[in-house]
Write an enzyme that holds these catalytic residues in place. Structure first.
Site, PDB file in Angstrom:
ATOM      1  N   TYR A 101     -25.052  30.193  11.725  1.00  0.00           N
ATOM      2  CA  TYR A 101     -24.664  29.350  10.590  1.00  0.00           C
ATOM      3  C   TYR A 101     -23.924  28.121  11.108  1.00  0.00           C
ATOM      4  CZ  TYR A 101     -22.051  27.741   6.510  1.00  0.00           C
ATOM      5  OH  TYR A 101     -21.527  26.963   5.510  1.00  0.00           O
ATOM      6  N   GLU A 189     -25.486  21.893   5.509  1.00  0.00           N
ATOM      7  CA  GLU A 189     -25.371  23.295   5.896  1.00  0.00           C
ATOM      8  C   GLU A 189     -26.705  23.796   6.429  1.00  0.00           C
ATOM      9  OE1 GLU A 189     -23.294  26.777   3.493  1.00  0.00           O
ATOM     10  OE2 GLU A 189     -25.404  26.680   2.969  1.00  0.00           O
TER      11      GLU A 189
END
Ligand code: GDP
Ligand code: MN
Length: 380
Positions: A101, A189
């Protein structure tokens, strides 16, 4: 402005962030064409602006034409958390060794950018934050300093990424930071950022929120306009030149001044209600503006009560009261209205309203009592 995944990936590509080759498709036939062009195996992905598509059945691997037809047919029209899928993104499937991530966003409290990296990608980051907060490495980035490759490397090492991913993940992080800053985004993101068995690192998903206030210096953003999911209420408000943001509650809000409007949301919340919107009518609370505001709120089926909170500073409350009554002659209200007019000439204003008061037009003296009343009416 939120981008769809496929737009986010196109945005990433401008900054050299590696993504898979792919194409959009709005029909099953287009999906098959896209898959043939991209090369099997492919991933068929729902394009909706909500997370957790994978779990909801909106992301499927397809090894051949039949499977693309099957999955595209199932996913188009699928309702994912209230978002109906109208468009697919078909991309060449990636072999995954690890899912990570990475994101950048603005930490308003710290007045700095915030980088977050985790070796636990592929699941929602909120869940990681709750269950294993230590698995997320965070670092503030001062916009004046930027992010160096050394710092990026330090961050991915701290996050515990695998040794073979470190160098490339650090490069992605530096590119992602550039995308975030030069691309004028509020949020970028990548979840998951993957490591492939042959040692490549690339973005399998993309979430990008652009900063609308920077639109003037990005004429190229016009390509994203009109493709977003539009809130009908917000569209109408924009057309009428109102500062409006749609929310989910049942109390429609009209206030003058952004600060007062925000406080009104808070007070409604404090007394157990929920606002249906933010709406700042600014300084001029005349009949036209008020009628426009009421029209927009009227289109919101969730609204059960309308709270008008006006503080007369420069604007005089008696004028506002006349404006409201004139607006009420033009707009047929779909729910009762609670008025709180305070400040300059408030007493006259209340008299003007009193002459017309019904159980649909209620006057209250304070912000708190007005909020209570509106919440009561909305719940009744
Ligand atoms: P989200 O559920 O909305 O976040 O959608 P994602 O784009 O993140 O996809 C969800 C999950 O599907 C990912 O975490 C992966 O595990 C899986 N996935 C997506 N693309 C691929 C791919 O190319 N190959 C493989 N094997 N899995 C994929
Ligand atoms: Mn994802």
């Amino acid at each position: 402005m939120d981008l769809f995944e496929y737009q986010g990936k196109q945005y990433f590509a401008r900054y050299g962030i590696p993504t898979s080759a792919g194409a959009v498709a709005d029909t099953v036939e287009e999906a098959v064409e896209a898959a043939e062009r991209v090369g099997y195996p492919v991933v068929v992905k729902a394009q909706v602006q909500v997370g957790g598509r994978g779990k909801a059945g909106g992301v499927k691997l397809a090894a051949n034409r039949d499977e693309v037809e099957l999955h595209a047919g199932n996913i188009l029209g699928l309702d994912i958390k209230g978002h109906v899928v109208r468009r697919l993104w078909i991309e060449h499937a990636t072999d995954i060794a690890k899912e990570y991530y990475a994101s950048f966003t603005l930490d308003r409290a710290a007045k700095l950018h915030l980088a977050m990296v985790s070796a636990k990608g592929g699941v929602e980051i909120e869940q990681v934050a709750e269950e294993d907060p230590g698995a997320i490495a965070r670092r503030h980035v001062n916009p004046l300093d930027g992010l160096t490759i050394e710092e990026a490397r330090g961050l991915v090492i701290e996050a515990g990424l695998d040794a073979e991913a470190i160098e490339k993940a650090a490069e992605v992080l530096v590119s992602l930071y550039r995308c975030y800053v030069e691309g004028d985004a509020d949020l970028v993101e990548i979840n998951p950022l993957v490591l492939t068995p042959d040692g490549r690192v690339h973005a399998l998903d993309a979430k990008v929120t652009l900063d609308d206030d920077a639109a003037w210096r990005h004429p190229e953003w016009s390509e994203f306009e009109g493709t977003g999911e539009i809130d009908e209420r917000e569209r109408l408000a924009k057309e009428k030149g109102l500062q409006y943001i749609g929310l989910d509650g049942s109390v429609g809000i009209i206030a003058n001044g952004a600060g007062l409007a925000m406080s009104t949301l808070d007070v409604v919340n404090q007394v157990g209600g929920a606002a249906a919107n933010f709406l700042d009518i600014g300084g001029g609370a005349d009949a036209d503006v008020m009628a426009n505001a009421l029209e927009v709120i009227n289109t919101d089926a969730k609204v059960r009560a309308i709270l008008v909170n006006i503080f007369g500073g420069i604007v005089r409350c008696d004028e506002v009261a006349r404006g409201i009554l004139a607006a009420l002659d033009r707009v047929e209200l779909s729910s009762p209205i609670v008025l709180r007019l305070d400040g300059t000439n408030a007493a006259q204003a209340r008299e003007i309203i009193a002459e017309r008061a019904t159980d649909q037009i209620i006057s209250e003296a304070t912000m708190l009592s007005a909020a209570r009343r509106a919440v009561e009416v909305a719940a009744s």
